[in-house]
Design an enzyme around this catalytic site. Structure first.
Site, PDB file in Angstrom:
ATOM      1  N   LYS A 194       0.721  -1.325  -0.156  1.00 36.41           N
ATOM      2  CA  LYS A 194      -0.226  -0.170   0.250  1.00 36.41           C
ATOM      3  C   LYS A 194       0.935   1.511  -0.143  1.00 36.41           C
ATOM      4  CE  LYS A 194      -4.303  -2.084   1.006  1.00 36.41           C
ATOM      5  NZ  LYS A 194      -4.175  -3.138   1.141  1.00 36.41           N
ATOM      6  N   HIS A 195      -0.073   2.073   0.022  1.00 32.60           N
ATOM      7  CA  HIS A 195       0.520   3.504   0.023  1.00 32.60           C
ATOM      8  C   HIS A 195       1.998   3.621   1.108  1.00 32.60           C
ATOM      9  CE1 HIS A 195      -2.091   4.025  -2.563  1.00 32.60           C
ATOM     10  NE2 HIS A 195      -1.908   5.413  -3.730  1.00 32.60           N
TER      11      HIS A 195
END
Length: 395
Positions: A194-195
């Site tokens: 994820k980010h």
């Protein structure tokens, strides 16, 4: 020899390592001040009043269902194109999940179908909605909120793919994913692809103080040490278990990593968008290859930059062939997602292939290409070359 190119990958900097080491050398490895610091910083990032850090995104979804009093009489609508946790959280509490098909262009929950489902049933039949900002593509929550208000529904926004994502409301105001202006609760994940990566971890954001206090209670076994909330008080050591909660806490070590990663979240998001634009340009005139649209683009808007690009998804008729072709060249593309209603567990509840044809057609064609901030220009051009090679030559 060319190194393997995964579809997603974490980026751990020297600053990240230093932040974790500093926490390891501090007084608290868990239940310490870094958790609260991460919560405050993340709430500020998305524009919400409150944030609660938890063990992972699935724990976040479960806590949301608990806080909203989901039970055996609860029916909730969600999309079949999501990781199964988006639906499972309702089942954990004994509730019923009802899937609705997706929009063929955006692959987001089809609002028109949801409207039809709500209007076909008596008031109170459904309790809530769980829209998913799939791939980082933000759902127009204003539209869903209006529909939810008409039918007295709550909304849990699954924004695991979309920290930093946004859409523009009808007044032209920028609305950040997870800001709490339309959803009752929003959830995020900090899985390595994820980010923001913490290894494992999740976050819940809300503007509802009552829900926030419930989340804090359920996160730690249903136990409180707040003298103002306790029914009795035997002394400074005393604590009360007031609800059946869970150990869904996240350690300070992981929050230190999250705080450090959050400081360069916009840098990573900018790079993701640049990668997406390069893919867009490379594939725009390639016959037989489609790209999942943003909702803004599908509606003809000029500015669709609110996409957070957790994933970059293409659609191709011979998905299996392209998948294998890329793997032969050590490009490890991935498929997101197998429709949840086709999983054996949900088939046992009465769902079957053919129930949601748009979702199933999408699944047969979709492939997520490498998308992460440290993907180099050379690596991306190699991915593009091999995709085109297959599409043009069928090999």
């Amino acid at each position: 020899m060319r190194k393997a190119i995964p579809y997603g990958k974490q980026h751990i900097s020297e600053a990240d390592i230093a932040a974790v080491v500093a926490t390891l050398q501090a007084d608290f490895l868990t239940q310490g001040p870094t958790v609260a610091a991460f919560e405050a910083a993340f709430a500020n990032y998305v524009g919400a009043k409150y944030a609660v850090a938890v063990a992972n995104g699935t724990a976040a979804l479960h806590l949301c269902a608990l806080a909203l009093n989901v039970n055996q009489q609860t029916r909730v609508i969600t999309t079949p194109i999501t990781f199964v946790a988006s639906a499972n959280c309702i089942r954990y509490c004994g509730g019923e999940i009802v899937f609705a098909d997706v929009d063929p262009n955006t692959i987001l929950l089809d609002t028109n179908l949801v409207r039809q489902m709500l209007e076909s049933k008596p008031a109170g039949y459904y309790a809530g909605l769980i829209p998913v900002d799939f791939g980082g593509n933000p759902v127009n929550l204003q539209e869903l909120r209006e529909l939810a208000d008409q039918h007295n529904l709550w909304i849990i926004e699954d924004a695991c793919h979309a920290p930093g994502g946004f859409f523009y409301d009808s007044d032209g105001t920028k609305q950040m994913c997870g800001n709490g202006n339309f959803a009752d609760l929003s959830i995020f994940s900090f899985h390595p692809v994820k980010h923001i990566a913490t290894g494992e971890g999740g976050m819940i954001t809300t503007n509802n103080e009552a829900l926030y206090n419930k989340l804090l209670l359920y996160r730690t076994h249903g136990i409180t040490k707040d003298p103002e909330l306790m029914q009795e008080n035997h002394g400074p050591w005393y604590m009360e278990m007031q609800e059946l909660g869970y150990n869904y806490r996240i350690p300070d070590i992981l929050c230190a990593l999250g705080l450090s990663q959050l400081q360069r979240a916009e840098e990573g998001l900018t790079r993701r968008k640049a990668i997406a634009r390069t893919y867009d340009q490379a594939f725009k005139d390639v016959a037989g290859l489609g790209v999942v649209q943003t909702e803004a683009a599908a509606l003809g808007a000029a500015d669709d930059t609110g996409h957070a690009y957790h994933l970059y998804i293409i659609r191709v008729q011979n998905r299996q062939g392209l998948y294998e072709h890329l793997r032969r060249h050590q490009i490890y593309a991935q498929v997101h997602y197998i429709p949840a209603h086709t999983m054996p567990y949900y088939r046992n509840l009465g769902y079957k292939p053919g129930d949601f044809p748009v979702a199933e057609k999408y699944y047969s064609e979709c492939l997520s290409l490498p998308m992460y901030p440290t993907l180099t220009e050379e690596e991306q051009l190699f991915v593009i070359e091999k995709v085109k090679e297959f599409v043009f030559n069928g090999r």
